[in-house]
Write a protein that holds these residues in place. Structure first.
Motif, mmCIF file in Angstrom:
data_model
loop_
_atom_site.group_PDB
_atom_site.id
_atom_site.type_symbol
_atom_site.label_atom_id
_atom_site.label_comp_id
_atom_site.label_asym_id
_atom_site.label_seq_id
_atom_site.Cartn_x
_atom_site.Cartn_y
_atom_site.Cartn_z
ATOM 1 N N LYS A 162 0.558 -1.046 -0.098
ATOM 2 C CA LYS A 162 0.009 0.300 -0.121
ATOM 3 C C LYS A 162 1.067 1.528 0.041
ATOM 4 C CE LYS A 162 -4.020 2.075 2.688
ATOM 5 N NZ LYS A 162 -4.614 2.494 3.713
ATOM 6 N N LYS A 163 1.913 1.145 0.615
ATOM 7 C CA LYS A 163 2.938 2.307 0.845
ATOM 8 C C LYS A 163 3.505 2.834 -0.496
ATOM 9 C CE LYS A 163 5.029 4.212 5.393
ATOM 10 N NZ LYS A 163 6.023 3.350 6.074
ATOM 11 N N LEU A 164 4.026 1.833 -1.225
ATOM 12 C CA LEU A 164 4.811 2.132 -2.788
ATOM 13 C C LEU A 164 4.046 2.068 -3.386
ATOM 14 C CD1 LEU A 164 6.671 -1.376 -2.226
ATOM 15 C CD2 LEU A 164 7.627 0.777 -2.292
ATOM 16 N N ASP A 165 2.360 1.627 -3.442
ATOM 17 C CA ASP A 165 1.072 2.331 -4.236
ATOM 18 C C ASP A 165 1.245 3.538 -4.240
ATOM 19 O OD1 ASP A 165 0.521 -0.139 -5.559
ATOM 20 O OD2 ASP A 165 -1.203 -0.313 -4.087
ATOM 21 N N GLN A 166 1.463 4.531 -3.228
ATOM 22 C CA GLN A 166 0.553 5.551 -3.061
ATOM 23 C C GLN A 166 1.861 6.818 -4.198
ATOM 24 O OE1 GLN A 166 2.280 6.619 0.872
ATOM 25 N NE2 GLN A 166 -0.058 5.322 2.024
ATOM 26 N N GLN A 167 1.093 7.046 -4.826
ATOM 27 C CA GLN A 167 1.194 8.734 -5.270
ATOM 28 C C GLN A 167 2.581 9.602 -4.982
ATOM 29 O OE1 GLN A 167 0.819 7.945 -9.282
ATOM 30 N NE2 GLN A 167 0.202 5.966 -8.815
ATOM 31 N N LEU A 168 3.247 9.646 -5.553
ATOM 32 C CA LEU A 168 3.841 10.767 -5.621
ATOM 33 C C LEU A 168 3.494 11.763 -5.559
ATOM 34 C CD1 LEU A 168 7.494 9.831 -6.374
ATOM 35 C CD2 LEU A 168 6.698 9.190 -4.710
ATOM 36 N N GLY A 169 4.694 13.631 -5.064
ATOM 37 C CA GLY A 169 3.706 14.601 -5.824
ATOM 38 C C GLY A 169 2.892 14.931 -6.604
ATOM 39 N N ASN A 170 4.178 14.057 -7.921
ATOM 40 C CA ASN A 170 3.775 14.684 -9.413
ATOM 41 C C ASN A 170 2.659 13.567 -9.893
ATOM 42 O OD1 ASN A 170 4.627 12.556 -9.953
ATOM 43 N ND2 ASN A 170 6.946 13.022 -10.643
ATOM 44 N N GLY A 171 1.994 13.217 -8.856
ATOM 45 C CA GLY A 171 1.157 12.240 -9.709
ATOM 46 C C GLY A 171 1.613 10.873 -10.791
ATOM 47 N N GLU A 172 2.832 11.141 -11.329
ATOM 48 C CA GLU A 172 2.844 10.013 -12.226
ATOM 49 C C GLU A 172 3.884 9.118 -11.990
ATOM 50 O OE1 GLU A 172 5.544 12.867 -14.905
ATOM 51 O OE2 GLU A 172 3.418 13.944 -15.912
ATOM 52 N N GLU A 173 4.502 9.127 -10.835
ATOM 53 C CA GLU A 173 5.270 8.367 -10.787
ATOM 54 C C GLU A 173 4.723 7.362 -8.844
ATOM 55 O OE1 GLU A 173 9.617 6.931 -10.561
ATOM 56 O OE2 GLU A 173 9.300 9.030 -10.182
ATOM 57 N N ASP A 174 4.470 6.323 -9.074
ATOM 58 C CA ASP A 174 4.994 5.560 -7.270
ATOM 59 C C ASP A 174 6.429 4.847 -7.197
ATOM 60 O OD1 ASP A 174 5.269 3.036 -8.946
ATOM 61 O OD2 ASP A 174 3.163 3.176 -8.814
ATOM 62 N N GLY A 175 6.723 4.264 -5.662
ATOM 63 C CA GLY A 175 7.410 4.265 -5.145
ATOM 64 C C GLY A 175 7.995 2.354 -5.342
ATOM 65 N N TRP A 176 6.936 2.134 -6.793
ATOM 66 C CA TRP A 176 7.573 0.597 -6.765
ATOM 67 C C TRP A 176 8.417 0.362 -7.624
ATOM 68 C CZ3 TRP A 176 5.665 -3.516 -4.781
ATOM 69 C CH2 TRP A 176 4.253 -3.993 -4.121
ATOM 70 N N GLU A 177 9.128 1.455 -8.785
ATOM 71 C CA GLU A 177 9.820 1.258 -9.673
ATOM 72 C C GLU A 177 11.547 0.922 -8.843
ATOM 73 O OE1 GLU A 177 12.157 3.409 -13.539
ATOM 74 O OE2 GLU A 177 9.827 3.883 -12.602
ATOM 75 N N PRO A 178 11.960 2.025 -7.254
ATOM 76 C CA PRO A 178 13.142 2.070 -6.733
ATOM 77 C C PRO A 178 12.945 1.119 -6.007
ATOM 78 C CG PRO A 178 12.150 4.049 -6.224
ATOM 79 C CD PRO A 178 11.046 3.927 -7.273
#
Length: 516
Positions: free
Chosen positions: A444-460
């Motif tokens: 759920k944490k990794l699913d959260q969108q970042l400020g720009n709304g274009e990227e989540d935490g999964w990739e890194p």
């Protein structure tokens, strides 16, 4: 054990095997009263019968039939008011079918006549000595018609590749939790388990398909979330902290050093392995990057540009959990009526006028079609994990790495590590499904969108995870390589262990160059 030598495929593909013999119900058995299934999920009771696989097929099958009757008397119980075994005139015949391919166990399927249920009979290969177990009165328990009381298991396990006492406790526990085949009961140097009739093992080239990868990841996650009760494992404090695999491989190393074949290839392999084993323990068992197996990912800052993101991923896959450690294609079963590449393994199937070439083309088309279905997010298969003899407390990343290594064609001793190891995309599909099942809060944490709304935490997170899991591939390869050298002189089963050891060591160096 490794995929190339796994007996699970034969157990699941019993339809393609030939029968090894039958056993008739004897007159003396007719009046044995039915007793409760006292052996089920009970690792402390051992039925006093032994199966001698070196005996004549008739004697061996009679011993197997005797073990089945002692442990599963309900399979021979009738609905008559007398509540006795079937009389000779209504005898239930037991069909015994031998299954090939096993290098840790001899496997047989026993099918009582008139019953839909069959059971899997497993006899441990390392314990072959041809000695029959005796009842208290000195008679051979494999021939006696009496139903003696179960004997308690010995507390001392033999110094073999697998601690059979621990293995049976694990199987009985997992059976009671619904995470493994039903543990029907033990006999001397063997046991009887649930047989998954109508199931087949996966092939190595199906592991990369999302239709199988996702359910396999979820099944592995379920296992990793299980917590063995007190008394099931014999883990030391160090093993609970760092994992059991390190000490197990060291034990196999000692066995290989003492019993290696008197051939130059075995000695050369061992010398190379010793140097690499020392390096790997220093680099992976005791890392210098500060990540630990006990770190809690919930406390980390998971922003992609943070150092904590990398530490969280590294620590997560070093975390010690209950693992399978042999989750490869032949230990993963799926229903036969689902998708599979080749129906020609069934000797009773009607091949019609199709040529071998036609079947090969059809298999390739099926694989290509399923690959297209996966791209479209097609349905997921049903899978079941079997054979837990190497399970225990280990880093979760080591278990996943072992499965990734088995994407390479070890089944046929033809691995191509550069081409067959799962791609980044295939790894991510597996890891996302695994984390979502094993650690939903983290997902759920990794699913959260970042400020720009274009990227989540999964990739890194997944980028670090792929490296961490990839480094554990070295542990998988060198472990099975050492295991194979030790088996080369100790196993009674014919197999080219040294070739297998050499191929695994090649895999070790391939991934060392890739991840270090």
């Amino acid at each position: 054990m490794s995929s190339a030598v796994e007996e699970a495929s034969s157990a699941a593909a019993v339809a393609s095997q030939t029968g090894a013999g039958t056993d008739k119900t004897h007159a003396d058995d007719a009046q044995i009263p039915v007793t409760p299934l006292k052996y089920r999920n009970n690792a402390t009771l051992i039925a006093p019968v032994r199966v001698d696989v070196t005996a004549s097929p008739d004697m061996r099958d009679r011993q197997i039939a005797r073990a089945v009757r002692l442990i599963r008397p309900d399979l021979f119980f009738t609905d008559r008011p007398s509540h006795t075994y079937a009389s000779v005139s209504h005898a239930h015949r037991i069909t015994i079918r031998q299954l090939g391919g096993g290098l840790s166990n001899h496997l047989y399927v026993a099918h009582p006549g008139g019953r839909e249920e069959a059971v899997l009979v497993r006899i441990h290969a390392e314990d072959e000595d041809g000695v029959a177990v005796a009842d208290d009165d000195g008679t051979d328990a494999s021939a006696s018609p009496s139903l003696p009381e179960p004997q308690p298991a010995s507390s001392e396990a033999a110094a073999t590749f697998v601690d059979r006492e621990v293995e049976n406790r694990i199987l009985a526990w997992l059976s009671s939790e619904g995470l493994a085949p039903i543990f029907h009961g033990r006999f001397v140097k063997g046991r009887i388990e649930e047989f998954y009739d109508g199931y087949r093992p996966l092939s190595w080239d199906e592991l990369h398909l999302a239709s199988f990868a996702v359910p396999v990841a979820r099944a592995l996650a379920n296992l990793h979330c299980a917590h063995p009760p007190e008394g099931v494992l014999n883990s030391s404090e160090e093993q609970r902290r760092e994992g059991e695999i390190w000490s197990h491989v060291s034990d196999w190393f000692d066995m290989a050093s003492r019993a290696s074949p008197d051939v130059a290839e075995a000695d050369e392999l061992l010398q190379t392995m010793k140097l690499e084993w020392e390096w790997l323990q220093a680099s992976l068992r005791h890392p210098s990057d500060g990540a630990t197996a006990s770190a809690d990912t919930r406390r980390f800052d998971l922003r992609p540009d943070s150092i904590d993101m990398r530490s969280a991923a590294s620590s997560y896959f070093r975390e010690i959990v209950f693992t399978h450690m042999d989750c490869q294609s032949l230990n993963i079963l799926t229903p036969c009526d689902g998708f599979h590449l080749d129906d020609s393994s069934d000797p009773d199937s009607d091949s019609g006028s199709d040529s071998t070439n036609d079947k090969e083309i059809d298999a390739e088309q099926k694989l290509e079609k399923r690959g297209q279905d996966d791209e479209k997010g097609g349905e997921y298969a049903s899978v079941r994990l079997i054979d837990f003899e190497y399970s225990g407390l280990n880093p979760r990343g080591a278990d996943i790495a072992n499965t990734f290594c088995e994407h390479c064609n070890m089944n046929n001793l033809e691995p191509n590590y550069g081409e067959q190891y799962p791609t980044d995309k295939q790894q991510d599909t597996f890891l996302r499904a695994y984390i979502a099942k094993a650690s939903p809060e983290l997902a759920k944490k990794l699913d959260q969108q970042l400020g720009n709304g274009e990227e989540d935490g999964w990739e890194p997170f997944l980028a670090t995870a792929r490296v961490q899991v990839g480094r554990y591939a070295l542990l998988s390869h060198i472990g099975w390589s050492i295991w194979a050298v030790a088996q080369a002189n100790l196993s009674t089963i014919e197999f080219d262990y040294l070739k297998y050891a050499r191929l695994r060591l090649e895999g070790y160096f391939h991934f060392k160059d890739r991840f270090w």
